[in-house]
Design a protein around this motif. Sequence first.
Motif, PDB file in Angstrom:
ATOM      1  N   ALA A   5       0.837  -1.191   0.000  1.00  0.00           N
ATOM      2  CA  ALA A   5       0.000   0.000   0.000  1.00  0.00           C
ATOM      3  C   ALA A   5       0.882   1.255   0.000  1.00  0.00           C
ATOM      4  O   ALA A   5       0.620   2.223  -0.710  1.00  0.00           O
ATOM      5  CB  ALA A   5      -0.917   0.018   1.214  1.00  0.00           C
ATOM      6  N   VAL A   6       1.948   1.208   0.782  1.00  0.00           N
ATOM      7  CA  VAL A   6       2.866   2.333   0.797  1.00  0.00           C
ATOM      8  C   VAL A   6       3.441   2.565  -0.597  1.00  0.00           C
ATOM      9  O   VAL A   6       3.452   3.666  -1.119  1.00  0.00           O
ATOM     10  CB  VAL A   6       4.025   2.082   1.800  1.00  0.00           C
ATOM     11  CG1 VAL A   6       5.086   3.167   1.654  1.00  0.00           C
ATOM     12  CG2 VAL A   6       3.485   2.068   3.210  1.00  0.00           C
ATOM     13  N   GLU A   7       3.892   1.476  -1.196  1.00  0.00           N
ATOM     14  CA  GLU A   7       4.476   1.586  -2.523  1.00  0.00           C
ATOM     15  C   GLU A   7       3.494   2.105  -3.558  1.00  0.00           C
ATOM     16  O   GLU A   7       3.831   2.929  -4.389  1.00  0.00           O
ATOM     17  CB  GLU A   7       4.986   0.218  -2.990  1.00  0.00           C
ATOM     18  CG  GLU A   7       6.352  -0.109  -2.427  1.00  0.00           C
ATOM     19  CD  GLU A   7       6.845  -1.456  -2.909  1.00  0.00           C
ATOM     20  OE1 GLU A   7       6.251  -1.992  -3.866  1.00  0.00           O
ATOM     21  OE2 GLU A   7       7.807  -1.957  -2.326  1.00  0.00           O
ATOM     22  N   ASN A   8       2.285   1.636  -3.477  1.00  0.00           N
ATOM     23  CA  ASN A   8       1.312   2.017  -4.478  1.00  0.00           C
ATOM     24  C   ASN A   8       0.914   3.483  -4.373  1.00  0.00           C
ATOM     25  O   ASN A   8       0.322   4.040  -5.284  1.00  0.00           O
ATOM     26  CB  ASN A   8       0.065   1.131  -4.363  1.00  0.00           C
ATOM     27  CG  ASN A   8       0.366  -0.262  -4.917  1.00  0.00           C
ATOM     28  OD1 ASN A   8       1.232  -0.414  -5.760  1.00  0.00           O
ATOM     29  ND2 ASN A   8      -0.343  -1.257  -4.415  1.00  0.00           N
ATOM     30  N   ASP A   9       1.252   4.085  -3.258  1.00  0.00           N
ATOM     31  CA  ASP A   9       0.908   5.467  -3.046  1.00  0.00           C
ATOM     32  C   ASP A   9       1.838   6.402  -3.810  1.00  0.00           C
ATOM     33  O   ASP A   9       1.631   7.600  -3.832  1.00  0.00           O
ATOM     34  CB  ASP A   9       1.002   5.774  -1.544  1.00  0.00           C
ATOM     35  CG  ASP A   9      -0.025   6.815  -1.159  1.00  0.00           C
ATOM     36  OD1 ASP A   9      -1.057   6.880  -1.841  1.00  0.00           O
ATOM     37  OD2 ASP A   9       0.234   7.561  -0.202  1.00  0.00           O
ATOM     38  N   TYR A  10       2.843   5.864  -4.429  1.00  0.00           N
ATOM     39  CA  TYR A  10       3.826   6.692  -5.117  1.00  0.00           C
ATOM     40  C   TYR A  10       3.231   7.310  -6.382  1.00  0.00           C
ATOM     41  O   TYR A  10       2.791   6.610  -7.282  1.00  0.00           O
ATOM     42  CB  TYR A  10       5.036   5.839  -5.484  1.00  0.00           C
ATOM     43  CG  TYR A  10       6.152   6.617  -6.129  1.00  0.00           C
ATOM     44  CD1 TYR A  10       6.997   7.405  -5.359  1.00  0.00           C
ATOM     45  CD2 TYR A  10       6.349   6.575  -7.496  1.00  0.00           C
ATOM     46  CE1 TYR A  10       8.023   8.120  -5.948  1.00  0.00           C
ATOM     47  CE2 TYR A  10       7.379   7.292  -8.092  1.00  0.00           C
ATOM     48  CZ  TYR A  10       8.203   8.055  -7.305  1.00  0.00           C
ATOM     49  OH  TYR A  10       9.217   8.772  -7.889  1.00  0.00           O
ATOM     50  N   ARG A  11       3.245   8.629  -6.438  1.00  0.00           N
ATOM     51  CA  ARG A  11       2.706   9.307  -7.618  1.00  0.00           C
ATOM     52  C   ARG A  11       3.814  10.099  -8.301  1.00  0.00           C
ATOM     53  O   ARG A  11       4.252  11.134  -7.809  1.00  0.00           O
ATOM     54  CB  ARG A  11       1.574  10.250  -7.200  1.00  0.00           C
ATOM     55  CG  ARG A  11       0.206   9.703  -7.511  1.00  0.00           C
ATOM     56  CD  ARG A  11      -0.838  10.717  -7.140  1.00  0.00           C
ATOM     57  NE  ARG A  11      -1.107  10.721  -5.709  1.00  0.00           N
ATOM     58  CZ  ARG A  11      -2.025   9.931  -5.119  1.00  0.00           C
ATOM     59  NH1 ARG A  11      -2.740   9.113  -5.847  1.00  0.00           N
ATOM     60  NH2 ARG A  11      -2.204   9.988  -3.818  1.00  0.00           N
TER      61      ARG A  11
END
Lengths: 142, 142
Positions: A5-11
Motif C-alpha cells: 500500500a505504501v508503494e502504491n501510493d507513489y505518484r
Amino acid sequence: MSPEAVENDYRLQGQIGFVLRKANQRHLAIFSSHIVDLTPPQFAALAKLRDVGETSQNQLGGLIAMDAATVKGVIDRLAARGLVQLAKHEVDKRRLMVRLTGEGRQMIDQLVPVARTITEETLSPLSAKDAATLVALLSKIS
Amino acid sequence: MSPEAVENDYRLQGQIGFVLRKANQRHLAIFSSHIVDLTPPQFAALAKLRDVGETSQNQLGGLIAMDAATVKGVIDRLAARGLVQLAKHEVDKRRLMVRLTGEGRQMIDQLVPVARTITEETLSPLSAKDAATLVALLSKIS
DNA sequence: CAAAACTCATTCGCATGCAAATGATAGCTC
DNA sequence: GAGCTATCATTTGCATGCGAATGAGTTTTG
C-alpha cells in the motif's frame, strides 16, 4: 498500511524531480518562441559576460552553473558565430579568456528586455506574490 | 529611470529559467547518488509502466512528458537491458507496445522507496509546508 | 471506395549536461 | 630547485531533449 500500500501510493507526477523537469520544458518552449537565435545556456553566458566583462572559460562556467565540458561547447559555438572572442591569458597560459564582441554586446543588450518578457510569461499562471515565492523556494533548493 | 538603468537591473540568478536549471542540477546530483543504475527519465518510464501496465511507446511518452524521439531512446536502452519488453500491437500495426519484464518490475518495486528518499533530500532545505507549496506552484507553471 | 488527413514510430542533426581521463601549466613545499 | 599537488582546458563517451523530415499504417471524408 502494508508495504505494498505504501508503494502504491507513489505518484510520479507529484515528485519534485518530475515537476521540475516539466516546468523546465514549458520554460524552454516559451524561451524558444521569443528568442530563436540563442539557447538558454548561450543567453546565460552572454548575459553574464555582459555583467563581468572578461573572464576565463571555467570561471564563467562557475558563474552560470555549467561544468567545464559543457561551458566549452557553449562558448565554442558562440565564438564560431562571432558573439564572443577568445584569447589565451598572457600570464597564466592555462586560462582561456572570454569576452563579448561588439556584435555579442549588441545582441545581448537587445535581448535582455525580451528575457524579461519570457520570465513574465513563464510565471504568468501565478500571482506576483506566488511568483516571488516560487523563485525564492527554488533558490533554496538550488 | 534611463533605459540603460532598466537593462542593468537584469539579474540572471533571479530569473525563473536559471533557478529551474540549477534546482534540476541539484536534484539530479541527489538522484544519482542514490540510484546508480537508472537515470531519472528511465526511472520515470519504469514507474509509469508499473502504474499503467502495457502501453504504446508514444502513449507512455505522453504520460511522462517526453516527446517521441526522446522516449524512443529511453525505451530502447531499457529494452536492451531487459527491463522492458517490446511487441507490435496485433491490431494497430503502427503501435509498439511496451511492458515491464519481471526484472524491470522487481527493480522498480525496489527503487520506489529510494525515490521517496531522493524527493525528501531534495526538499530538505524547506519546511514540509514550503515543500508542498513549491511543488504546487511548480505544477501550476508546468 | 479513393484521396486526404492523421497517428505512430523512426531517424537525423544539433545542443546541452555530466563523468572520467588526459595534457599543460602553475603553485606549493620541502 | 625538484617533486607533489592543484587548476584549467580539452576530449571522449553516454544520455537526454527537441525540431524536422520520413515512412508505414489507420481513419476520416467526400
